[in-house]
Design a protein around this motif. Structure first.
Motif, short mmCIF file in Angstrom:
data_model
loop_
_atom_site.label_atom_id
_atom_site.label_comp_id
_atom_site.label_asym_id
_atom_site.label_seq_id
_atom_site.Cartn_x
_atom_site.Cartn_y
_atom_site.Cartn_z
N THR A 1 0.86 -1.18 0.00
CA THR A 1 0.00 0.00 0.00
C THR A 1 0.89 1.22 0.00
O THR A 1 1.76 1.36 0.86
CB THR A 1 -0.92 0.04 1.23
OG1 THR A 1 -1.85 -1.04 1.16
CG2 THR A 1 -1.71 1.35 1.26
N GLU A 2 0.69 2.09 -0.98
CA GLU A 2 1.47 3.34 -1.08
C GLU A 2 0.57 4.49 -0.61
O GLU A 2 -0.37 4.89 -1.30
CB GLU A 2 1.91 3.56 -2.53
CG GLU A 2 2.77 2.45 -3.10
CD GLU A 2 4.25 2.65 -2.82
OE1 GLU A 2 4.62 3.72 -2.29
OE2 GLU A 2 5.03 1.73 -3.14
N PHE A 3 0.86 5.01 0.57
CA PHE A 3 0.07 6.11 1.12
C PHE A 3 0.53 7.45 0.54
O PHE A 3 1.69 7.63 0.18
CB PHE A 3 0.21 6.15 2.64
CG PHE A 3 -0.42 4.98 3.34
CD1 PHE A 3 -1.78 4.96 3.59
CD2 PHE A 3 0.35 3.90 3.75
CE1 PHE A 3 -2.36 3.88 4.23
CE2 PHE A 3 -0.22 2.83 4.40
CZ PHE A 3 -1.59 2.81 4.64
N LEU A 4 -0.41 8.40 0.48
CA LEU A 4 -0.13 9.74 -0.04
C LEU A 4 -0.47 10.78 1.02
O LEU A 4 -1.01 10.45 2.09
CB LEU A 4 -0.94 9.98 -1.32
CG LEU A 4 -0.73 8.99 -2.46
CD1 LEU A 4 -1.68 9.32 -3.61
CD2 LEU A 4 0.72 9.01 -2.94
N GLY A 5 -0.21 12.03 0.70
CA GLY A 5 -0.51 13.11 1.64
C GLY A 5 -1.97 13.17 2.03
O GLY A 5 -2.32 13.58 3.14
N ASP A 6 -2.86 12.74 1.11
CA ASP A 6 -4.29 12.76 1.41
C ASP A 6 -4.67 11.80 2.53
O ASP A 6 -5.77 11.90 3.09
CB ASP A 6 -5.10 12.39 0.16
CG ASP A 6 -5.08 13.47 -0.89
OD1 ASP A 6 -4.70 14.61 -0.55
OD2 ASP A 6 -5.42 13.19 -2.06
N ASP A 7 -3.80 10.86 2.86
CA ASP A 7 -4.09 9.86 3.88
C ASP A 7 -3.65 10.29 5.28
O ASP A 7 -3.84 9.54 6.24
CB ASP A 7 -3.41 8.54 3.53
CG ASP A 7 -3.90 7.96 2.21
OD1 ASP A 7 -5.12 7.69 2.11
OD2 ASP A 7 -3.09 7.80 1.29
N VAL A 8 -3.05 11.46 5.40
CA VAL A 8 -2.59 11.93 6.71
C VAL A 8 -3.77 12.09 7.66
O VAL A 8 -4.76 12.74 7.32
CB VAL A 8 -1.82 13.26 6.58
CG1 VAL A 8 -1.54 13.86 7.95
CG2 VAL A 8 -0.52 13.05 5.82
N VAL A 9 -3.69 11.49 8.83
CA VAL A 9 -4.80 11.53 9.78
C VAL A 9 -4.42 12.26 11.07
O VAL A 9 -5.05 12.08 12.09
CB VAL A 9 -5.30 10.10 10.12
CG1 VAL A 9 -5.95 9.47 8.94
CG2 VAL A 9 -4.15 9.23 10.64
N ARG A 10 -3.40 13.07 11.00
CA ARG A 10 -3.06 13.91 12.15
C ARG A 10 -3.74 15.26 11.96
O ARG A 10 -4.66 15.40 11.19
CB ARG A 10 -1.54 14.06 12.24
CG ARG A 10 -0.85 12.74 12.62
CD ARG A 10 0.66 12.89 12.69
NE ARG A 10 1.30 11.62 13.02
CZ ARG A 10 2.60 11.41 12.96
NH1 ARG A 10 3.41 12.37 12.58
NH2 ARG A 10 3.10 10.22 13.27
N HIS A 11 -3.27 16.25 12.69
CA HIS A 11 -3.82 17.60 12.57
C HIS A 11 -3.85 18.00 11.10
O HIS A 11 -2.91 17.72 10.36
CB HIS A 11 -2.93 18.56 13.38
CG HIS A 11 -3.50 19.92 13.56
ND1 HIS A 11 -3.60 20.82 12.53
CD2 HIS A 11 -4.03 20.52 14.65
CE1 HIS A 11 -4.14 21.95 12.97
NE2 HIS A 11 -4.42 21.78 14.25
N PRO A 12 -4.93 18.65 10.63
CA PRO A 12 -5.02 19.03 9.22
C PRO A 12 -3.82 19.81 8.71
O PRO A 12 -3.47 19.73 7.53
CB PRO A 12 -6.29 19.90 9.17
CG PRO A 12 -7.13 19.37 10.28
CD PRO A 12 -6.16 18.99 11.37
N LEU A 13 -3.15 20.55 9.60
CA LEU A 13 -1.96 21.29 9.18
C LEU A 13 -0.87 20.34 8.72
O LEU A 13 -0.13 20.64 7.77
CB LEU A 13 -1.45 22.16 10.34
CG LEU A 13 -0.18 22.98 10.05
CD1 LEU A 13 -0.39 23.91 8.86
CD2 LEU A 13 0.22 23.76 11.29
N VAL A 14 -0.75 19.15 9.36
CA VAL A 14 0.24 18.16 8.95
C VAL A 14 -0.03 17.72 7.51
O VAL A 14 0.89 17.58 6.70
CB VAL A 14 0.24 16.94 9.90
CG1 VAL A 14 1.21 15.88 9.40
CG2 VAL A 14 0.60 17.36 11.31
#
Length: 316
Positions: free
Chosen positions: A290-303
């Protein structure tokens, strides 16, 4: 610029207060995440911006209002904003095939399409690679899957491994015994364990050897059966170390390897175990990526915005 004025029904002042948050902090969070302007007068909301984003903001406000009978945490706002944004304003459709993990946290599941794919791969494949930037849930979901497998009695042990200090794992200069030397480098794994099963239960499982810390350098020569093995920070393995790790698997075991190829600390980044494994093992049966992208970030929206900015810069 488009604009829309609407009222959330049925009107309930307590729900409106919970929705908006202290000093309208929840509205400001939605504004920033979606790129719109939101103003409120009483029970009337005015949203302006791009047509698509404006519609998404209205959908978001309606969704949050439905569950605003109680106080809404900023964390819930941020998670749901990410989920809505990644799915064009609609929730991820829940179905009976979507993995739901058995941990202390109820209804733990993937929040993005790639996270759901990752969890399905972990359930169906013996070896899974999760590759992508920080904050995409690679390690957290791997630990959650391990706990789920343990709770369902699918495996007997959880083994956590990570390259320590550097690829050569020169731990000798650090004070303390082996556990004390390695602990700082395994902190993200500990944090996930404590969050998902509680400190007391995790401590008991450590004492009984059901959860084990296994520094990568000390796994050589072992054959590990009936276990869920997680190798974190795998971008800092050499090709030899990666091959050694992958060949430790015994009967009834499964492995998840996580890493971020943009954060390699090896002296010679070109000789990288994670990148080489991706190249060699892509078409091997029983192994999934699985290749994750920036859209998958689940931390603070700023991250998420920071990751996207770096991705955009790397493309130039």
């Amino acid at each position: 610029m488009n604009s829309s004025t609407f009222t959330l029904l049925p009107v309930d002042n307590e729900k409106l207060a919970n929705l908006c948050g202290s000093l309208d902090e929840n509205l400001r969070e939605i504004e920033t995440a979606l790129g719109v302007t939101i103003s409120r007068r009483g029970d009337s909301f005015h949203v302006s911006g791009d047509q698509t984003k404006m519609h998404l903001a209205k959908t978001t406000l309606q969704k949050f209002y439905q569950k605003a009978s109680n106080h809404i945490r900023m964390e819930d706002i941020q998670f749901d904003l990410m989920e809505l944004a990644n799915n064009s304003g609609s929730d991820i459709v829940s179905n009976q095939n979507e993995p739901m993990l058995k941990t202390r946290k109820k209804n733990l599941r993937g929040r993005t399409v790639r996270q759901i794919q990752y969890l399905k791969q972990i359930q169906l494949s013996d070896v899974v690679f999760g590759i992508g930037p920080a904050g995409t849930g690679k390690t957290y979901l791997a630990v959650a899957s391990a706990i789920d497998a343990l709770e369902r009695d699918l495996i007997k042990r959880i083994i956590l491994a990570r390259p320590a200090v550097e690829a050569g794992e020169r731990l000798g200069f650090l004070p303390g015994d082996l556990a004390q030397k390695v602990d700082p480098y395994l902190r993200p794994l500990y944090d996930a364990l404590y969050d998902l099963m509680g400190i007391e239960r995790a401590a008991k499982l450590f004492e009984r050897g059901i959860i084990e810390i296994a520094p990568l350098a000390y796994m050589r020569g072992r054959t590990i059966n009936n276990s869920f093995i997680i190798l974190d920070e795998a971008q800092n393995t050499t090709p030899e170390q990666m091959k050694m790790f992958l060949t430790r698997m015994g009967f009834g075991s499964r492995a998840v390897i996580t890493g971020d190829v943009t954060q390699i600390d090896l002296p010679n980044p070109r000789r990288n175990g994670l990148i080489e494994a991706r190249k060699i093992l892509t078409n091997v049966a029983g192994i999934a990526f699985t290749e994750f992208l920036g859209d998958d970030v689940v931390r603070h929206p700023l991250v998420q915005r920071i990751v996207r900015a770096y991705e955009k810069n790397d493309d130039h």
